[in-house]
Enzyme design. Structure first.
Site, PDB file in Angstrom:
ATOM      1  N   HIS A  64     -13.185  92.916  67.045  1.00  0.00           N
ATOM      2  CA  HIS A  64     -13.402  93.999  68.023  1.00  0.00           C
ATOM      3  C   HIS A  64     -12.146  94.231  68.866  1.00  0.00           C
ATOM      4  CE1 HIS A  64     -17.524  93.307  66.925  1.00  0.00           C
ATOM      5  NE2 HIS A  64     -17.512  92.097  67.428  1.00  0.00           N
ATOM      6  N   HIS A  94      -8.085  90.314  76.801  1.00  0.00           N
ATOM      7  CA  HIS A  94      -8.077  91.148  75.601  1.00  0.00           C
ATOM      8  C   HIS A  94      -7.782  92.577  76.024  1.00  0.00           C
ATOM      9  CE1 HIS A  94     -12.102  91.460  77.320  1.00  0.00           C
ATOM     10  NE2 HIS A  94     -12.000  92.702  76.912  1.00  0.00           N
ATOM     11  N   HIS A  96      -8.327  97.025  75.145  1.00  0.00           N
ATOM     12  CA  HIS A  96      -9.027  98.149  74.500  1.00  0.00           C
ATOM     13  C   HIS A  96      -7.994  99.261  74.405  1.00  0.00           C
ATOM     14  CE1 HIS A  96     -13.044  96.308  75.335  1.00  0.00           C
ATOM     15  NE2 HIS A  96     -12.396  95.808  76.370  1.00  0.00           N
ATOM     16  N   GLU A 106     -11.191 102.069  79.014  1.00  0.00           N
ATOM     17  CA  GLU A 106     -12.664 102.085  79.138  1.00  0.00           C
ATOM     18  C   GLU A 106     -13.029 102.749  80.465  1.00  0.00           C
ATOM     19  OE1 GLU A 106     -14.178  98.024  77.999  1.00  0.00           O
ATOM     20  OE2 GLU A 106     -14.577  99.270  76.240  1.00  0.00           O
ATOM     21  N   HIS A 119      -8.252  93.517  79.959  1.00  0.00           N
ATOM     22  CA  HIS A 119      -9.332  92.842  80.684  1.00  0.00           C
ATOM     23  C   HIS A 119      -9.066  91.342  80.744  1.00  0.00           C
ATOM     24  CE1 HIS A 119     -12.348  96.269  79.691  1.00  0.00           C
ATOM     25  NE2 HIS A 119     -11.592  96.539  80.761  1.00  0.00           N
ATOM     26  N   THR A 199     -18.575  95.239  78.495  1.00  0.00           N
ATOM     27  CA  THR A 199     -18.519  96.584  77.888  1.00  0.00           C
ATOM     28  C   THR A 199     -18.702  96.524  76.372  1.00  0.00           C
ATOM     29  OG1 THR A 199     -16.135  96.509  77.494  1.00  0.00           O
ATOM     30  CG2 THR A 199     -16.885  97.323  79.663  1.00  0.00           C
TER      31      THR A 199
HETATM   32  C1  LIG Z   1     -17.791  86.348  75.756  1.00  0.00           C
HETATM   33  N1  LIG Z   1     -16.705  87.053  76.379  1.00  0.00           N
HETATM   34  C2  LIG Z   1     -15.575  86.364  76.953  1.00  0.00           C
HETATM   35  C3  LIG Z   1     -16.760  88.438  76.372  1.00  0.00           C
HETATM   36  N2  LIG Z   1     -17.783  89.137  75.901  1.00  0.00           N
HETATM   37  N3  LIG Z   1     -17.612  90.449  75.948  1.00  0.00           N
HETATM   38  C4  LIG Z   1     -16.442  90.868  76.430  1.00  0.00           C
HETATM   39  C5  LIG Z   1     -16.032  92.282  76.439  1.00  0.00           C
HETATM   40  N4  LIG Z   1     -14.954  92.469  75.500  1.00  0.00           N
HETATM   41  S1  LIG Z   1     -15.573  92.854  78.008  1.00  0.00           S
HETATM   42  N5  LIG Z   1     -14.798  94.183  77.715  1.00  0.00           N
HETATM   43  O1  LIG Z   1     -14.726  91.878  78.633  1.00  0.00           O
HETATM   44  O2  LIG Z   1     -16.781  93.142  78.727  1.00  0.00           O
HETATM   45  S2  LIG Z   1     -15.513  89.517  76.890  1.00  0.00           S
HETATM   46 ZN   LIG Z   2     -12.956  94.341  77.579  1.00  0.00          ZN
END
Ligand SMILES: CN(C)c1nnc([C@H](N)S(N)(=O)=O)s1
Ligand SMILES: [Zn+2]
Length: 261
Positions: A64, A94, A96, A106, A119, A199
């Site tokens: 992703h 990470h 986007h 986002e 993020h 997100t």
């Molecule tokens: C489990 N973790 C660290 C995360 N799960 N979802 C994530 C999404 N990418 S975000 N964009 O950080 O909400 S980050």
């Molecule tokens: Zn994110």
């Protein structure tokens, strides 16, 4: 199969609610931030980042995004202050991003998107024993969002973009030690803050969002290297470029966005 989700027509944000009904909840992220409707809150102190003992461990392609993971067994890299009642431990960061030349952030600001969004995901290790437990608690996570706009090369982002070839395929992981994300922050940490969610699925409503107003500048060439990553694994014959991995803004549903000074 199962809870598979993505950013395509068949498995993208518009259908996530089928497997993750919270997608239609009351505190979903991202949102469109309207600066003049945000309430300036003088009680909101500055964000303080203690990343000096920060130790990155590895870089991964999770199908992703590209994720850099940190050692979070102690308080060596924490964010505190601002809207936060406790220090929150850095777990990973990470990005986007969009497709060639088009938008990819986002959060949006008065309807305007940026090319990308970074993020930095932190969790409340004071109140919760594990990240997993924190990720389902209303005050469990704090995500620092930083906008990326295109312009000159970012002098430190090459540390990440030069490593992307090692994690081209979904499921690949590589050592990535000694990177301190402090070098990716803009000069001012003025921010907007609101209560929201992850997100991406499972979209837990557990995030205190801190969206930094000032973007950092990266070059189109550097952004283009993110797009050489693939959503697909090495074993798949279908090769799909990783791009447009962003969820569009969600309804505010009466939430207040506060602004630091
Ligand atoms: C489990 N973790 C660290 C995360 N799960 N979802 C994530 C999404 N990418 S975000 N964009 O950080 O909400 S980050
Ligand atoms: Zn994110």
């Amino acid at each position: 199969t199962g809870n598979h989700w993505g950013y395509g027509k068949e498995d993208g944000p518009s259908v996530w609610h089928r497997n993750y009904p919270v997608a239609q909840g009351d505190r979903q992220s991202p949102i469109d931030v309207v600066p003049h409707q945000a309430s300036h809150d003088p009680s909101l102190g500055p964000i303080v980042l203690n990343y000096d003992q920060c130790t990155s461990i590895k870089i991964a392609n999770n199908g992703h995004s590209v994720v850099v993971e940190f050692e979070d067994s102690d308080d060596r890299s924490v964010i505190r202050g601002g809207p936060l009642d406790n220090p929150y431990r850095l777990k990973q960061f990470h990005f986007h991003w969009g497709g060639k030349g088009c938008h990819g952030s986002e959060h949006t600001v008065a309807g305007n998107s940026y090319a990308s969004e970074l993020h930095l995901v932190h969790w409340n290790a004071v109140k919760y024993k594990t990240f997993g437990e924190a990720a389902t608690a209303p005050d469990g996570l704090a995500v620092l969002g930083i906008f990326l706009e295109t312009g000159d090369d970012h002098r430190w982002l090459h540390m990440i973009t030069d490593a992307l070839f090692t994690v081209k395929f979904k499921g690949s992981v590589a050592d990535f030690k000694g990177f301190n994300p402090k070098c990716l922050l803009p000069s001012s940490l003025h921010y907007w803050t609101y209560l929201g969610s992850l997100t991406t699925p499972p979209l837990h409503e557990s995030v205190i969002w801190i969206v930094v107003k000032e973007p950092i500048t990266v070059s189109e060439k550097q952004l283009g290297k993110l797009r050489m990553l693939l959503f697909t694994g090495e074993e798949e014959d279908q090769r799909t470029r990783m791009e447009n991995n962003f969820r569009p803004p969600q309804l505010l549903k009466g939430r207040k966005v506060r602004s630091s000074n």
